[in-house]
Design an enzyme around this catalytic site. Structure first.
Site, PDB file in Angstrom:
ATOM      1  N   LYS A 282       1.319  -1.102  -0.067  1.00  0.00           N
ATOM      2  CA  LYS A 282      -0.198  -0.056   0.390  1.00  0.00           C
ATOM      3  C   LYS A 282       0.669   1.384   0.692  1.00  0.00           C
ATOM      4  CE  LYS A 282      -4.654   0.273   1.951  1.00  0.00           C
ATOM      5  NZ  LYS A 282      -5.343  -0.606   2.342  1.00  0.00           N
ATOM      6  N   GLU A 367     -20.026  -7.657   8.214  1.00  0.00           N
ATOM      7  CA  GLU A 367     -21.237  -7.527   8.422  1.00  0.00           C
ATOM      8  C   GLU A 367     -22.907  -8.513   8.651  1.00  0.00           C
ATOM      9  OE1 GLU A 367     -19.626  -5.864   5.809  1.00  0.00           O
ATOM     10  OE2 GLU A 367     -19.244  -4.314   6.109  1.00  0.00           O
ATOM     11  N   ARG A 395     -25.787  -4.805   4.289  1.00  0.00           N
ATOM     12  CA  ARG A 395     -25.227  -6.175   3.282  1.00  0.00           C
ATOM     13  C   ARG A 395     -26.162  -6.483   4.685  1.00  0.00           C
ATOM     14  NH1 ARG A 395     -19.612  -7.134   1.352  1.00  0.00           N
ATOM     15  NH2 ARG A 395     -21.107  -6.070  -0.507  1.00  0.00           N
TER      16      ARG A 395
END
Ligand SMILES: Cc1ncc(C[n+]2csc(CCOP(=O)(O)OP(=O)(O)O)c2C)c(N)n1
Length: 652
Positions: A282, A367, A395
């Protein structure tokens, strides 16, 4: 902009470059991405990490004939720049400009508009199968991160893909980071693959071998099988993916563009599902971001040289107010725990996670599991605060209904970013939760007018035992830090289902929910100058409604306006309309102010709110227009600052 990049009009131009030029292109892309994001703000770390992979993909595949599906879509900067949007990229995340995510309305090279994690394998597989059914050609590549691949949905998709055996290339972009370091047992598995020393010794040889596989189908397959079986037998990396029906290759250096080109080319010749494990960093190419990838997942505008972030506001946010109140609730009650789904910092729970490490749970990008896990905790007598952004909790809708509400369990849903979120746009606006929570039997739904009321409400939901409860609060600074006259009004103590009357008035009634209380109050104050007396009720609860107070205040009014920062269908205003419809006596006319039945674009939150009538100035106009009253010219700096004249009103 670099000399090579300024020549790239489309992916075809990438294909014409030499290997050395491809490398130069990655450097120029990174410089350009940094130039724009440092000014406009936005996601950065993953985008810099994916540059080499993006260049290699466009070298090997031909979108949109071939399809490349990026998961989340927060790392597609280089893809956008290479697919005809190089100049438009300067408007990245600007109002009216380019979106910060993949966006199908922007380009035929973006197959989906995305922002939520772990969808790419499912949607990619759907395209691959759809093409087979309609006898169309074209390769499909789905890229997914190491944090998203642990989502149930990604596993469901891989399970299905391994069964169907259609051609599909899944690329795991493994940077060992979610927003924070990736959590969970599976990340340990990936980490062992990457860090296995004996495997690493072999890796270069394996890569070279794959690179030199000839371009012919059968021989290629045999050779690939030999290689990967050999590797598998020796070291067993990626065995899990193999068992799920994929041919696993990796781990591959995701910053070696030359190696990526060759490997991508060769795996594209393999039939059936292929899993390519690519390792990236990253922030790659920007040392400051490489050094602190969590901070640089996304950023507000910053100084390129120093990495000094230009802070847009120093105000206290709702997220902070919630984080502090959650800590207090946990200090008071040892049964209070907090759950996040990979958004520890974003939901204000960093301090909680440090202070109560045993009572804090980051479930990862999961979730559905997070909510069902909360149900289990509640069943065991624990008081879970499930802190999940409004948009991501969508979700887990079935878990809310089936695992929590049907069991009458006291799970407290704490919904950050409820309402319009600004520059992240339609994938992230939290506009649906009032509607999706209000209809659930036994659910209590509440929202604060400001940060002080959020503190009261957080304490309240932590101790609420009569079933599930949903507390929503917006993005941004707490309202009491504005110049509003309401800042001096300390919220009254909170009582289940009781509204707070803020202002009396005989003509009009504003019934405002959550973040709309302050603008409604300001509109009411401004209307006094127009000769309109407006009452304001802070509803506090969308469910149960304070029916008695609403009906009493509505009685005899010329107009009732409801105001909410949520979608109108099924929302708070709809609840008031339902209440009025149940009455036997005539009720005053009602106007519902809220988010219309369409997706709202990205832009500055206050500008977007104003554009859909949810600012104090627009609320005032709405009242005057409906009552047929000409606005009195206003001087000074009243609500919204807009001066209204009869002419300007007539011209609307
Ligand atoms: C369903 C869902 N939950 C949470 C998020 C917030 N989010 C955006 S990016 C991200 C991390 C993704 O990590 P990974 O998949 O490894 O991709 P990377 O950013 O490392 O490329 C998270 C948690 C989201 N976009 N969607």
């Amino acid at each position: 902009m670099g000399p090579l990049l300024s020549r790239i009009q489309s992916p075809d131009d990438v294909k014409k470059l030499s290997h050395k030029e491809l490398e130069e292109l990655t450097t120029e892309l990174r410089a350009y991405i940094l130039e724009v994001v440092s000014v406009n703000g936005g996601h950065l770390g993953a985008a810099l990490g994916a540059v080499d992979l993006t260049v290699a993909l466009h070298y090997c595949f031909t979108t949109p004939v071939d399809t490349v599906v990026w998961d989340v879509g927060h790392q597609v900067h280089a893809h956008k720049i290479l697919t005809g949007r190089r100049e438009a990229f300067k408007t990245f995340r600007q109002p009216g400009g380019m979106s910060g995510f993949s966006n199908k309305d922007e380009s035929e090279h973006d197959p989906f508009t995305t922002g939520h994690a772990a969808t790419s394998i499912s949607t990619g597989l759907g395209i691959a199968v759809g093409r087979r059914v309609s006898s169309e050609g074209g390769k499909v590549v789905a890229i997914i991160g190491d944090a998203s691949i642990v989502s149930g949905m990604a596993f469901e998709a891989m399970n299905h893909a391994g069964h169907l055996k259609d051609d599909l290339i899944v690329i795991l972009n493994d940077n060992e980071m979610s927003i924070s370091p990736t959590v969970g047992a599976f990340s340990g598995y990936l980490n062992r693959i990457i860090s296995n020393p004996s495997y690493n010794r072999m890796r270069k040889n394996v890569e070279n071998a794959i690179r030199h596989i000839p371009k012919v189908g059968e021989r290629m397959v045999k050779k690939a099988k030999k290689i990967d079986e050999g590797v598998k037998n020796l070291f067993m990396p990626g065995l899990l993916f193999e068992e799920m029906g994929f041919r696993y290759f990796g781990p591959i250096d995701g910053h070696d563009v030359h190696g990526l080109v060759q490997i991508l080319h060769n795996v594209s010749l393999i039939k059936g599902p292929v899993f390519l494990h690519v390792v990236t960093k990253k922030g790659r190419g920007y040392k400051i971001a490489e050094g602190d990838p969590q901070k640089w997942h996304a950023s507000t505008p910053f100084e390129l040289e120093t990495g000094c972030v230009r802070k847009t506001s120093s105000s206290r946010t709702y997220t902070q107010a919630f984080g502090e109140a959650a800590l207090e609730a946990a200090e008071k009650n040892p049964k209070v725990v907090a759950i996040t789904a990979a958004m520890c910092d974003g939901t204000g729970l960093l301090e909680f996670s440090k202070r109560f490490p045993d009572r804090f749970f980051d479930v990862g990008i999961a979730e559905e599991h997070g909510v069902a896990f909360a149900a289990g905790l509640a069943e065991a007598g624990i008081r879970p605060l499930a802190a999940i952004y409004s948009t991501f909790l969508q979700r887990a809708h079935d878990q809310i209904i089936h695992d929590v509400a049907l069991q009458r369990l006291p799970v407290a849903f704490c919904l950050d970013r409820a309402g319009l979120v600004g520059e992240d746009g339609p994938t992230h606006h939290g506009t649906f939760d009032i509607a999706y929570m209000r209809k659930v039997p036994g659910m209590t739904v509440l929202s604060p007018r400001d940060g002080r009321e959020l503190a009261l409400m957080t304490a309240f939901v932590a101790e609420h035992t009569a079933g599930p409860i949903s507390l929503r609060y917006p993005r941004g600074p707490v309202a009491e830090e504005s110049a509003s006259p309401l800042r001096d009004r300390t919220p009254e103590p909170l009582r289940l289902g009781a509204a707070e009357t803020l202002r009396a008035g005989k003509d009009v009634l504003f019934i405002a929910f959550g973040s709309m209380v302050y603008p409604a109050f300001e509109a009411a104050e401004a209307l006094a100058a127009d000769g309109v007396e407006a009452a304001v009720l802070n509803a506090r609860f969308a469910k149960p409604l304070d029916e008695e107070t609403i009906l009493r205040l509505a009685d005899g009014k010329k107009l009732v306006l409801t105001a909410e920062e949520g979608s109108l269908p099924g929302g708070f205003g709809a609840a008031v309309l339902e209440l009025f419809a149940r009455q036997d006596t005539a009720m005053p006319p009602v106007k519902n102010l809220g988010i219309p039945d369409r997706f709202i674009e990205h832009g500055k939150r206050d500008v977007l709110l104003d554009s859909i009538g949810l600012s104090a100035a627009k609320m005032r106009q709405e009242v005057l227009r409906t009552l047929g009253i000409s606005a009195r010219p206003r001087n000074g700096n009243g609500s919204g600052g807009e001066k209204l004249t009869s002419e300007s009103l007539r011209s609307r």
